[in-house]
Write a protein that holds these residues in place. Structure first.
Motif, short mmCIF file in Angstrom:
data_model
loop_
_atom_site.label_atom_id
_atom_site.label_comp_id
_atom_site.label_asym_id
_atom_site.label_seq_id
_atom_site.Cartn_x
_atom_site.Cartn_y
_atom_site.Cartn_z
N ALA A 1 0.83 -1.20 0.00
CA ALA A 1 0.00 0.00 0.00
C ALA A 1 0.87 1.26 0.00
O ALA A 1 0.56 2.25 -0.68
N VAL A 2 1.97 1.23 0.75
CA VAL A 2 2.89 2.37 0.76
C VAL A 2 3.47 2.59 -0.63
O VAL A 2 3.57 3.73 -1.11
N VAL A 3 3.88 1.51 -1.29
CA VAL A 3 4.44 1.62 -2.64
C VAL A 3 3.41 2.20 -3.61
O VAL A 3 3.72 3.04 -4.46
N LEU A 4 2.17 1.76 -3.48
CA LEU A 4 1.11 2.25 -4.36
C LEU A 4 0.90 3.75 -4.20
O LEU A 4 0.85 4.51 -5.18
N GLY B 1 8.79 11.02 -0.55
CA GLY B 1 10.13 10.54 -0.27
C GLY B 1 10.16 9.37 0.71
O GLY B 1 9.13 8.92 1.22
N LEU B 2 11.38 8.89 0.97
CA LEU B 2 11.54 7.72 1.82
C LEU B 2 11.07 7.99 3.24
O LEU B 2 10.37 7.16 3.85
N SER B 3 11.42 9.15 3.79
CA SER B 3 11.00 9.47 5.16
C SER B 3 9.47 9.59 5.24
O SER B 3 8.86 9.11 6.21
N PHE C 1 4.24 7.25 6.65
CA PHE C 1 2.93 6.78 6.22
C PHE C 1 2.75 5.30 6.55
O PHE C 1 1.66 4.87 6.95
N GLY C 2 3.81 4.51 6.39
CA GLY C 2 3.74 3.09 6.72
C GLY C 2 3.45 2.88 8.19
O GLY C 2 2.64 2.01 8.57
N VAL D 1 -7.01 10.29 4.36
CA VAL D 1 -8.08 9.40 3.94
C VAL D 1 -7.56 8.05 3.46
O VAL D 1 -8.25 7.04 3.54
N ASP D 2 -6.32 8.02 2.97
CA ASP D 2 -5.81 6.79 2.39
C ASP D 2 -5.62 5.68 3.42
O ASP D 2 -5.94 4.52 3.17
N ALA D 3 -5.07 6.03 4.59
CA ALA D 3 -4.74 5.01 5.58
C ALA D 3 -5.98 4.26 6.06
O ALA D 3 -5.99 3.03 6.13
N VAL D 4 -7.03 4.99 6.41
CA VAL D 4 -8.22 4.32 6.94
C VAL D 4 -8.92 3.53 5.85
O VAL D 4 -9.48 2.45 6.11
#
Length: 332
Positions: free
Chosen positions: A92-95, A217-219, A224-225, A259-262
């Motif tokens: 999901a993080v990659v997406l 970015g990576l951070s 987000f992860g 909104v993405d996480a939930v």
């Protein structure tokens, strides 16, 4: 001797060894590709000059996230309620990171004279909230661009709905009809209203030069992860302790910030069979509506009521369009 000559010489030697190992087809195909790349060397150099260091770094970090880290993660549940699946969380993080980077690149390559409408439209792929904040500040600084900023804000939110649709179809295709269709309906309504609002105002306005929305970015990906993992546990806990009302309350509060996480978390619960389709649709709808309320407040407070009023009214119409589509999907 340039680096290209040295690399070409090494590749020629390697291809000779590959041909000697009786891999003629691979050798010929690789040789043709190398010849084409060498012929396109001036064009490739011009393209590379257009790429900023931050964008190259973001692209390399995305490759690390997807090619290096993702294959090493176990596809199994860990932690409380077995809610932490490292592989699916990272996928999901990659997406999200990939879509954010695409939106950033698309914004910048429209050029420094890009129209302000494109700023909002493409900014919605990266972050509709960030795009709304940027446009509200622009409307406050230049009141003549209020109508154009309103159109851009609506376009950014419309692209958010399309981004959510991509997430739904990628992570849980079974929810495409009950959830994806209402999202497309709401997004299409907002994009239509944005086009109408654009005709009313200064549609030819030019966005100020400067950096577009920063790439994922990576951070940011790590943050987000971590937030996604926290939401995965909290959604399971709220459902176990308080039932669907608790889940709805958490979705609403989370949607005010992200909104993405939930959405990803409740889709995972539905895929595992612990959440009904109707409850999933309701939770996603509440999170999305809360996010729109937050953005409407940003538009009104920072950009002023001339910006906030058309944005809030259009958001209401889009919610009605999405709700009507959801009801039709339920009846069908």
């Amino acid at each position: 001797m340039s680096a290209t000559t040295a690399v070409a010489a090494l590749l020629t030697y390697s291809l000779g060894a590959l041909a000697g190992a009786d891999h003629a087809a691979i050798t010929v195909g690789t040789a043709v590709v190398i010849a084409v790349l060498l012929d396109l060397k001036p064009t490739l150099h011009r393209w590379l000059r257009l790429v900023e260091h931050s964008e190259l770094g973001a692209a390399l970090q995305l490759l690390v996230l997807s090619v290096v880290i993702l294959p090493l993660l176990p596809d199994a549940g860990y932690g409380p309620y077995a809610a932490l699946n490292p592989y699916r969380l990272w996928w999901a993080v990659v997406l999200i990171a990939g879509m954010s980077l695409c939106g950033h690149v698309a914004m910048r390559f429209t050029g420094p004279q890009r129209g302000i409408f494109w700023t909002g439209l493409l900014g919605g792929l990266a972050s509709s909230t960030a795009a709304t904040l940027m446009l509200a500040r622009r409307a406050r600084a230049e009141p003549a661009l209020t109508d154009a900023a309103a159109a851009c804000t609506l376009a950014a939110c419309g692209m958010m709905f399309l981004r959510i649709t991509v997430i739904v179809f990628t992570l849980q295709p079974a929810l495409g009809r009950p959830l994806g269709v209402p999202m497309v309906a709401a997004g299409a309504a907002l994009l239509g209203l944005a086009a109408w609002q654009r005709k009313r105002g200064t549609s030819g306005a030019v966005a100020s030069e400067g950096d577009p929305i920063a790439p994922f970015g990576l951070s940011t990906a790590l943050g987000f992860g971590a937030f996604l993992g926290l939401m995965a546990v909290l959604t399971q806990a709220s459902k176990a302790w308080l039932g669907n009302p608790g889940l709805y309350a958490l979705a609403t509060l989370s949607g005010l910030a992200d909104v993405d996480a939930v959405i990803i978390s409740v889709m995972k619960m539905q895929a595992a069979g612990s959440l009904a389709v109707t409850a999933t649709v309701a939770a996603v709808g509440l999170a999305t509506a809360a996010n729109m309320v937050a953005k409407a407040c940003i538009a009104a407070v920072i950009g002023g009521m001339p910006l906030g009023h058309p944005v809030a009214a259009s958001y209401g119409l889009s919610i009605a369009a999405g709700s009507a589509a959801a009801v039709l999907m339920t009846l069908g």
